[in-house]
Enzyme design. Structure first.
Site, PDB file in Angstrom:
ATOM      1  N   LYS A 133      52.256 -67.356   9.044  1.00  0.00           N
ATOM      2  CA  LYS A 133      52.266 -66.859   7.668  1.00  0.00           C
ATOM      3  C   LYS A 133      53.622 -66.228   7.427  1.00  0.00           C
ATOM      4  O   LYS A 133      54.299 -65.813   8.371  1.00  0.00           O
ATOM      5  CB  LYS A 133      51.176 -65.799   7.463  1.00  0.00           C
ATOM      6  CG  LYS A 133      50.733 -65.660   6.040  1.00  0.00           C
ATOM      7  CD  LYS A 133      49.689 -66.714   5.683  1.00  0.00           C
ATOM      8  CE  LYS A 133      49.339 -66.719   4.229  1.00  0.00           C
ATOM      9  NZ  LYS A 133      48.153 -67.555   3.984  1.00  0.00           N
ATOM     10  N   ASP A 173      51.047 -69.389  -1.212  1.00  0.00           N
ATOM     11  CA  ASP A 173      49.987 -68.390  -1.127  1.00  0.00           C
ATOM     12  C   ASP A 173      50.142 -67.554  -2.416  1.00  0.00           C
ATOM     13  O   ASP A 173      50.756 -68.032  -3.381  1.00  0.00           O
ATOM     14  CB  ASP A 173      50.132 -67.535   0.149  1.00  0.00           C
ATOM     15  CG  ASP A 173      48.862 -66.761   0.498  1.00  0.00           C
ATOM     16  OD1 ASP A 173      47.944 -67.349   1.074  1.00  0.00           O
ATOM     17  OD2 ASP A 173      48.773 -65.555   0.172  1.00  0.00           O
TER      18      ASP A 173
HETATM   19  N1  GLU Z   1      47.971 -70.029   1.957  1.00  0.00           N
HETATM   20  C1  GLU Z   1      46.910 -70.967   2.156  1.00  0.00           C
HETATM   21  C2  GLU Z   1      45.896 -70.398   3.108  1.00  0.00           C
HETATM   22  O1  GLU Z   1      45.648 -69.198   3.088  1.00  0.00           O
HETATM   23  C3  GLU Z   1      47.400 -72.363   2.497  1.00  0.00           C
HETATM   24  C4  GLU Z   1      48.320 -72.492   3.648  1.00  0.00           C
HETATM   25  C5  GLU Z   1      48.904 -73.896   3.824  1.00  0.00           C
HETATM   26  O2  GLU Z   1      48.617 -74.773   3.028  1.00  0.00           O
HETATM   27  O3  GLU Z   1      49.656 -74.071   4.784  1.00  0.00           O
HETATM   28  O4  GLU Z   1      45.249 -71.072   3.866  1.00  0.00           O
END
Ligand code: GLU
Length: 455
Positions: A133, A173
């Protein structure tokens, strides 16, 4: 729920004491780990192959965290300084994968909890993607489009050294949507002179996947449908309270309406709107357009649609069958949970990451009339379609919307089945989706780590 065995609860306390000591002040990270450790420590103790490998200790220590300065100039030619991060948590089952969050409230603790959860979520999808992340303490809502572009370019000037299609593949996100991903991707392509799938959530005209924007919200409803079926309940006519009004909330609402449910609330940080008869598709499209394109508040949306607006209120006090917290972490607390249960709510599925506090989760898990699903299972549709975008980029192909939708439905069903397999009690009580998701995610990750040696 019976009291945990004394030895188990002391193992949990010892483990958490160590984690808190090593990560002082990181409350969100402690909370996310605690939720997992509750289920995993007893499971690990029962399985000899996992017992002495220090797996949970290894899984809670990120591979690395990169923190860096992001300097850019605003529209008045003033220099601005922000902080960017990438938390690369675990790549035992595939390259690091997870979103970027732009939010003034973002801290290392928030990104560590999100990165940790992502490892389990990504393992649950069955796709070969590890967990990460990242983000920055930057508020896109306060800046013009050209400022956002320059900020994204400045962030990528550093991030480029850490990401790549087989290394780490960021996506969106909170605060990072298709526009931001477009600017980040453009800068990546320009710096590396390569057109590869180093980011997901791209526009469909330059390597993005059909349905990626809708995937998280639609996936939540596919998961909810399977939960309801198991309970012999019908979504047709069910009243659904949704928090948030962003990408996840709006697409969850759209699919809920398609499935015959009544969406009775939407909200933002200032208040919520409520209508007993539910939104129709056209009203939802208006709400989405006003919120997304024109940055209107939910108060203005309610005004336009003739709905009731409740200043400072959350959706959790209304009568509903299903509650979908789709806004942000810790938005639904123990009192909210009690109110939902008192009002007859029988299903909660997390569209956001960790939107329910530990007290709320405990209240849901204690009540046999409630089925509760954590975000790492229920909202995995977004990252799943990111995984499919990566596959399409690697194949140099573009799949149809129907094909992606079919795959998304299959993946959500398989996640549901994995949760049932590991969280089903077999005693007529509701499935413990939290336990099921934690154990299924852990098994996949743990087996991969064991097979690859002590690292
Ligand atoms: N931010 C999204 C999640 O919490 C997607 C992450 C992504 O697609 O890599 O899963």
């Amino acid at each position: 729920m019976s009291e945990p065995h004394a030895a188990q609860s002391s193992a949990l306390n010892d483990f958490m004491d160590g984690l808190v000591r090593r990560n002082p002040g990181q409350d969100e990270f402690h909370q996310a780990v605690h939720e997992v450790a509750c289920d995993l420590l007893p499971f690990i103790a029962e399985h000899e192959k996992y017992r002495d490998a220090m797996l949970l200790e290894r899984m809670t220590e990120p591979d690395r965290i990169v923190s860096f300065r992001v300097c850019w100039t605003d529209d008045d030619n003033c220099v601005q300084v922000n902080r960017g991060w990438r938390v690369q948590f675990n790549n035992a089952i595939g390259p690091y994968k997870g979103g970027l969050r732009f939010d003034p409230e973002v801290t290392e603790s928030v990104l560590k909890f999100l990165g940790f959860e992502q490892c389990f979520k990504n393992a649950l999808t069955g796709l070969p993607i590890g967990g990460a992340k990242g983000g920055a303490n930057f508020d896109p809502k306060q800046h013009s489009d050209t400022e956002i572009m320059r900020f994204c370019q400045a962030l990528m000037n550093t991030l480029v050294h850490y990401v790549g299609p087989n290394q780490d593949i960021p996506a969106g996100d909170i605060g990072v949507g298709q526009r931001e991903i477009g600017y980040l991707f453009g800068q990546y392509r320009s710096l590396t002179r390569e057109f590869v799938g180093a980011l997901t959530g791209k526009g469909v005209s330059f390597g993005g996947s059909e349905l990626r924007t809708e995937a998280t919200g639609f996936g939540v409803l596919y998961f909810v449908k399977d939960m309801a079926e198991r309970l012999d309940r019908d979504l047709d006519g069910a009243r659904v309270a949704i928090s948030g009004a962003g990408n996840v909330a709006c697409h969850a609402a759209r699919k809920a309406i398609e499935l015959g449910a009544k969406v009775v609330t939407l909200s933002d940080s200032k208040g919520m709107m409520h209508g007993r008869d539910g939104l129709d598709a056209e009203q939802l499209a208006t709400a989405q357009r006003m919120k997304g394109e024109h940055r209107c508040s939910i108060e203005q949306v309610a005004d336009e649609l003739g709905w009731r607006y409740h200043e400072g209120a959350k959706p959790w006090g209304v009568e509903c069958d299903i509650a979908l917290p789709c806004a942000t972490q810790n938005e639904l607390d123990g009192d909210d949970a009690k109110r939902l249960l008192d009002n007859g709510c029988w299903l909660v599925a997390e569209g956001a990451n960790m939107p329910c506090t530990a007290e709320a989760v405990e209240a849901f898990q204690q009540d046999d009339a409630m089925s509760y699903a954590p975000g790492k299972a229920a909202n995995a549709g977004g990252v799943a379609v990111s995984g499919l975008e990566r596959a399409q980029n690697a194949q140099h192909l573009v799949w149809t919307r129907d094909r992606v939708d079919e795959e998304l439905q299959r993946i959500m069903r398989e996640i549901h089945d994995r949760c049932v397999r590991h969280g089903g009690n077999g005693d007529g009580r509701p499935v413990n989706y939290r336990k099921g998701a934690n154990i299924a995610g852990f098994e996949k990750l743990a087996d991969a780590m064991l097979a690859q040696g002590v690292l």
